[in-house]
Design an enzyme around this catalytic site. Sequence first.
Site, mmCIF file in Angstrom:
data_model
loop_
_atom_site.group_PDB
_atom_site.id
_atom_site.type_symbol
_atom_site.label_atom_id
_atom_site.label_comp_id
_atom_site.label_asym_id
_atom_site.label_seq_id
_atom_site.Cartn_x
_atom_site.Cartn_y
_atom_site.Cartn_z
ATOM 1 N N ASP A 119 48.243 39.286 41.921
ATOM 2 C CA ASP A 119 48.730 38.417 40.673
ATOM 3 C C ASP A 119 48.831 36.997 40.587
ATOM 4 O O ASP A 119 48.921 36.259 39.695
ATOM 5 C CB ASP A 119 50.160 39.205 40.145
ATOM 6 C CG ASP A 119 49.772 40.548 39.785
ATOM 7 O OD1 ASP A 119 48.980 40.568 39.055
ATOM 8 O OD2 ASP A 119 50.498 41.432 39.958
ATOM 9 N N ASP A 181 42.963 45.250 36.857
ATOM 10 C CA ASP A 181 43.492 44.010 36.455
ATOM 11 C C ASP A 181 43.246 42.865 37.476
ATOM 12 O O ASP A 181 43.125 41.700 36.994
ATOM 13 C CB ASP A 181 45.096 44.082 36.549
ATOM 14 C CG ASP A 181 45.666 45.413 36.505
ATOM 15 O OD1 ASP A 181 45.033 46.637 36.690
ATOM 16 O OD2 ASP A 181 46.777 45.445 35.897
HETATM 17 N N1 GLY Z 1 48.431 43.950 35.517
HETATM 18 C C1 GLY Z 1 49.563 44.924 34.978
HETATM 19 C C2 GLY Z 1 49.045 45.232 33.749
HETATM 20 O O1 GLY Z 1 48.266 45.067 33.121
HETATM 21 O O2 GLY Z 1 50.121 45.735 33.078
#
Ligand code: GLY
Length: 401
Positions: A119, A181
């Site tokens: 992230d 993601d």
């Molecule tokens: N990256 C986490 C989501 O898309 O909720």
Amino acid sequence: MMKRLLFTLSLVLLCFSSCSQKETISDFDVDQQLEYCHKQVKRTLDMIGDTTRMPRNVLPGQTAWNLVPVSIGEWTVGFWPGTLWYAYEATQSEDIRNHAVHYTELLAPLTKESPYDHDLGFQLFCSYGNGYRLTGNGSYKQILLNAADTLATLFNPKVGTILSWPREVEPNNWPHNTIMDNMINLEMLYWAAKNGGDKKLYDIATSHAATTMKYGFREDGGNYHVAVYDTITGDFLKGVTHQGYADSTLWARGQAWAIYGYTMVYRETGEQRFLDFAEKVTDLYLNHLPQNEYVPYWDFNAPNIPDEPRDASAAAIVASALLELQDYVNDPEKKETYKLAAVNMLKELSSTQYQSHEKNPSFLLHSTGHWPNKSEIDASIIYADYYYIEALLRYKALTSN
Ligand code: GLY
């Protein structure tokens, strides 16, 4: 004679469909929607000023943002500064720029921490990345270059991808896990490779995209969310979900990340295989949208449709991605389909059904964060706003050329 009649008829139909598409596209007033975003940003700033915490969500029944502290474990902290940068880009307001600087620079401590998870890309590229793009501030550039190097330490060359969630290795027995993601965070690696960073970052990002393309999807192009690999052999072990309904279902935002991610990877590499794949994952998504509706349910296969929550964030991410992807596809019909779908998504998101207006100071209602955890269901969530304003700006750029 018959042939000529058919030919004339098809010309008339073609003209009718392309004329009506153009009409549909041109009746979207993007400036009005950007003005709405400006108003909501000002409302948020009036409410929170220059605090040290970041807006994350407004839950059903609430009227103000829930703020979260800046921390490496809080994946959404880059979206509010990123939203402010986009609002500054739209308005050129010095006041908004000052707030964007304030909120961006709150994230500086994250760049000094050891790698936590993938992230870091969301956290720093949405904030410092947009800040650098709009200001050329050299200290922001250095922060991004350092962050790209940090993110790359999570790469496992045996598998060929980044370890997305080190913290999930033990509890889930996911020795090397790569989530959909994570595709978005490759953009910071490509950017760094082009802007003075190690050229290997390009190879890492491309290897990640190619390996995920092979193992992170079912045959039909639907994402698994999580691909699990063996750390020693590099073998793919299984595809499972984390935020979708089940391992075999289509989590809407996961597919949105895939559409956005492969579009970006094609932009950065120019490799046809990634463009083909971006189209494949897009076509699956578009073909599964409810008839004449452009905001998906949170999972396309959730069991209680139509009584399931929607995910406006997925629609905003896809709208933004399609406005880019339509520019790359060669087939004129497909180009038009993608453009029209993007505009329809923006129109639906811009309706009173989805815009928050006086209900709360966010831009959008009705996103779903983590249904299996029962968190952020039917909520306003900051990343929906970030991709919505990004899509509006992309639309404006496209239509003013
Ligand atoms: N990256 C986490 C989501 O898309 O909720």
